[in-house]
Design a protein around this motif. Structure first.
Motif, PDB file in Angstrom:
ATOM      1  N   ASP A  55      -7.222  -4.410  -1.348  1.00 39.14           N
ATOM      2  CA  ASP A  55      -7.524  -4.941  -2.678  1.00 39.14           C
ATOM      3  C   ASP A  55      -8.370  -3.923  -3.436  1.00 39.14           C
ATOM      4  OD1 ASP A  55      -7.925  -6.607  -4.864  1.00 39.14           O
ATOM      5  OD2 ASP A  55      -9.507  -7.760  -3.886  1.00 39.14           O
ATOM      6  N   ARG A  56      -7.749  -3.228  -4.387  1.00 36.00           N
ATOM      7  CA  ARG A  56      -8.480  -2.252  -5.211  1.00 36.00           C
ATOM      8  C   ARG A  56      -9.388  -3.001  -6.178  1.00 36.00           C
ATOM      9  NH1 ARG A  56      -7.080   2.735  -4.194  1.00 36.00           N
ATOM     10  NH2 ARG A  56      -5.025   3.107  -3.283  1.00 36.00           N
ATOM     11  N   GLN A  57     -10.568  -2.456  -6.374  1.00 40.54           N
ATOM     12  CA  GLN A  57     -11.548  -3.102  -7.241  1.00 40.54           C
ATOM     13  C   GLN A  57     -12.088  -2.107  -8.255  1.00 40.54           C
ATOM     14  OE1 GLN A  57     -14.439  -4.634  -4.504  1.00 40.54           O
ATOM     15  NE2 GLN A  57     -13.024  -6.121  -3.651  1.00 40.54           N
ATOM     16  N   GLY A  58     -12.670  -2.645  -9.306  1.00 44.03           N
ATOM     17  CA  GLY A  58     -13.263  -1.796 -10.332  1.00 44.03           C
ATOM     18  C   GLY A  58     -12.225  -1.316 -11.341  1.00 44.03           C
ATOM     19  N   ILE A  59     -12.700  -0.696 -12.385  1.00 43.73           N
ATOM     20  CA  ILE A  59     -11.834  -0.245 -13.474  1.00 43.73           C
ATOM     21  C   ILE A  59     -10.855   0.824 -13.007  1.00 43.73           C
ATOM     22  CG2 ILE A  59     -11.815   0.935 -15.705  1.00 43.73           C
ATOM     23  CD1 ILE A  59     -14.522  -0.468 -16.263  1.00 43.73           C
ATOM     24  N   ARG A  60     -11.322   1.772 -12.244  1.00 45.24           N
ATOM     25  CA  ARG A  60     -10.459   2.866 -11.789  1.00 45.24           C
ATOM     26  C   ARG A  60      -9.793   2.593 -10.452  1.00 45.24           C
ATOM     27  NH1 ARG A  60     -14.829   6.281 -14.091  1.00 45.24           N
ATOM     28  NH2 ARG A  60     -13.989   7.012 -16.064  1.00 45.24           N
ATOM     29  N   GLY A  61     -10.199   1.523  -9.766  1.00 41.01           N
ATOM     30  CA  GLY A  61      -9.577   1.165  -8.503  1.00 41.01           C
ATOM     31  C   GLY A  61      -9.912   2.092  -7.349  1.00 41.01           C
ATOM     32  N   LYS A  62     -11.035   2.805  -7.454  1.00 43.25           N
ATOM     33  CA  LYS A  62     -11.411   3.727  -6.377  1.00 43.25           C
ATOM     34  C   LYS A  62     -12.043   2.982  -5.204  1.00 43.25           C
ATOM     35  CE  LYS A  62     -11.799   7.818  -9.165  1.00 43.25           C
ATOM     36  NZ  LYS A  62     -11.268   9.008  -8.565  1.00 43.25           N
ATOM     37  N   LYS A  63     -12.641   1.844  -5.473  1.00 46.98           N
ATOM     38  CA  LYS A  63     -13.229   1.036  -4.407  1.00 46.98           C
ATOM     39  C   LYS A  63     -12.128   0.126  -3.865  1.00 46.98           C
ATOM     40  CE  LYS A  63     -16.903  -2.239  -3.457  1.00 46.98           C
ATOM     41  NZ  LYS A  63     -18.042  -2.988  -4.020  1.00 46.98           N
ATOM     42  N   VAL A  64     -11.933   0.159  -2.542  1.00 50.88           N
ATOM     43  CA  VAL A  64     -10.876  -0.639  -1.925  1.00 50.88           C
ATOM     44  C   VAL A  64     -11.479  -1.502  -0.832  1.00 50.88           C
ATOM     45  CG1 VAL A  64      -8.688  -0.588  -0.667  1.00 50.88           C
ATOM     46  CG2 VAL A  64      -9.178   1.173  -2.376  1.00 50.88           C
ATOM     47  N   GLU A  65     -11.256  -2.807  -0.933  1.00 50.67           N
ATOM     48  CA  GLU A  65     -11.660  -3.727   0.120  1.00 50.67           C
ATOM     49  C   GLU A  65     -10.410  -4.046   0.931  1.00 50.67           C
ATOM     50  OE1 GLU A  65     -14.224  -7.804   0.737  1.00 50.67           O
ATOM     51  OE2 GLU A  65     -13.585  -7.264  -1.277  1.00 50.67           O
ATOM     52  N   VAL A  66     -10.520  -3.952   2.239  1.00 48.24           N
ATOM     53  CA  VAL A  66      -9.374  -4.190   3.112  1.00 48.24           C
ATOM     54  C   VAL A  66      -9.644  -5.432   3.955  1.00 48.24           C
ATOM     55  CG1 VAL A  66      -7.937  -3.256   4.960  1.00 48.24           C
ATOM     56  CG2 VAL A  66      -8.820  -1.739   3.184  1.00 48.24           C
ATOM     57  N   TYR A  67      -8.750  -6.416   3.852  1.00 43.11           N
ATOM     58  CA  TYR A  67      -8.830  -7.631   4.654  1.00 43.11           C
ATOM     59  C   TYR A  67      -7.883  -7.488   5.830  1.00 43.11           C
ATOM     60  CZ  TYR A  67     -10.944  -9.827   0.556  1.00 43.11           C
ATOM     61  OH  TYR A  67     -11.751 -10.136  -0.495  1.00 43.11           O
ATOM     62  N   THR A  68      -8.334  -7.885   7.006  1.00 45.08           N
ATOM     63  CA  THR A  68      -7.498  -7.885   8.200  1.00 45.08           C
ATOM     64  C   THR A  68      -7.481  -9.292   8.763  1.00 45.08           C
ATOM     65  OG1 THR A  68      -7.939  -5.583   8.765  1.00 45.08           O
ATOM     66  CG2 THR A  68      -7.283  -7.026  10.556  1.00 45.08           C
ATOM     67  N   ILE A  69      -6.282  -9.840   8.928  1.00 46.60           N
ATOM     68  CA  ILE A  69      -6.115 -11.157   9.530  1.00 46.60           C
ATOM     69  C   ILE A  69      -5.324 -10.957  10.825  1.00 46.60           C
ATOM     70  CG2 ILE A  69      -5.175 -13.480   9.272  1.00 46.60           C
ATOM     71  CD1 ILE A  69      -5.743 -11.517   6.148  1.00 46.60           C
ATOM     72  N   PRO A  70      -6.015 -10.935  11.971  1.00 46.58           N
ATOM     73  CA  PRO A  70      -5.313 -10.757  13.238  1.00 46.58           C
ATOM     74  C   PRO A  70      -4.423 -11.968  13.527  1.00 46.58           C
ATOM     75  CG  PRO A  70      -7.710 -10.561  13.522  1.00 46.58           C
ATOM     76  CD  PRO A  70      -7.454 -11.065  12.149  1.00 46.58           C
ATOM     77  N   PHE A  71      -3.231 -11.720  14.023  1.00 44.77           N
ATOM     78  CA  PHE A  71      -2.324 -12.829  14.328  1.00 44.77           C
ATOM     79  C   PHE A  71      -2.914 -13.767  15.367  1.00 44.77           C
ATOM     80  CE2 PHE A  71       1.275 -10.028  12.767  1.00 44.77           C
ATOM     81  CZ  PHE A  71       1.344 -10.690  11.561  1.00 44.77           C
ATOM     82  N   LYS A  72      -3.753 -13.254  16.280  1.00 43.89           N
ATOM     83  CA  LYS A  72      -4.339 -14.111  17.302  1.00 43.89           C
ATOM     84  C   LYS A  72      -5.322 -15.130  16.717  1.00 43.89           C
ATOM     85  CE  LYS A  72      -7.875 -10.753  18.562  1.00 43.89           C
ATOM     86  NZ  LYS A  72      -8.356  -9.878  19.618  1.00 43.89           N
ATOM     87  N   SER A  73      -5.748 -14.931  15.448  1.00 41.58           N
ATOM     88  CA  SER A  73      -6.670 -15.887  14.825  1.00 41.58           C
ATOM     89  C   SER A  73      -5.939 -17.005  14.076  1.00 41.58           C
ATOM     90  CB  SER A  73      -7.618 -15.170  13.863  1.00 41.58           C
ATOM     91  OG  SER A  73      -6.942 -14.789  12.678  1.00 41.58           O
TER      92      SER A  73
END
Length: 121
Positions: free
Chosen positions: A54-72
């Protein structure tokens, strides 16, 4: 839990190539199966997890990465689009809460359904 559910909703628009930046974070034995365009970035389904960048901010340089393991994932549901409903929906119940993924009509819900089922069952 309401705060978690508020941020755990995404829309997948169409299939795309798996970006190299995602390939670079895969662990040993993990393979990318399919990738989808999201609003500003990408979601990738691997044989071990769902990765959503998920890119954030005006320029999209900050990226938050979500991980959803299948085992969860403890339960999931899928709903295809109807005549008047433009989006299909996939809901995943995990130990952290419920996630909702809206799928544009260009996304094959049954293909994604089978893929997730293959790895969590």
């Amino acid at each position: 839990m309401a705060a978690v559910n508020a941020i755990m909703e995404w829309t997948f628009y169409n299939e795309v190539e798996v970006p190299q930046e995602i390939q670079d974070v895969l662990v040993d034995g993990e393979t990318a199966e399919i990738a989808y365009k999201t609003v500003r970035d990408v979601a990738v389904v691997t044989n071990k997890r769902l990765i959503i960048a998920d890119r954030q901010g005006i320029r999209g340089k900050k990226v938050e990465v979500y991980t959803i393991p299948f085992k969860s994932i403890i339960m999931y549901s899928s709903e295809n689009a109807g005549t008047l409903d433009l989006n299909a929906e996939l809901e995943l119940w995990t130990r952290a809460g419920k996630l909702k993924i809206n799928l544009d009509k260009k996304v094959d819900i049954r293909k994604l359904d089978r893929l997730i089922g293959q790895y969590i069952l």
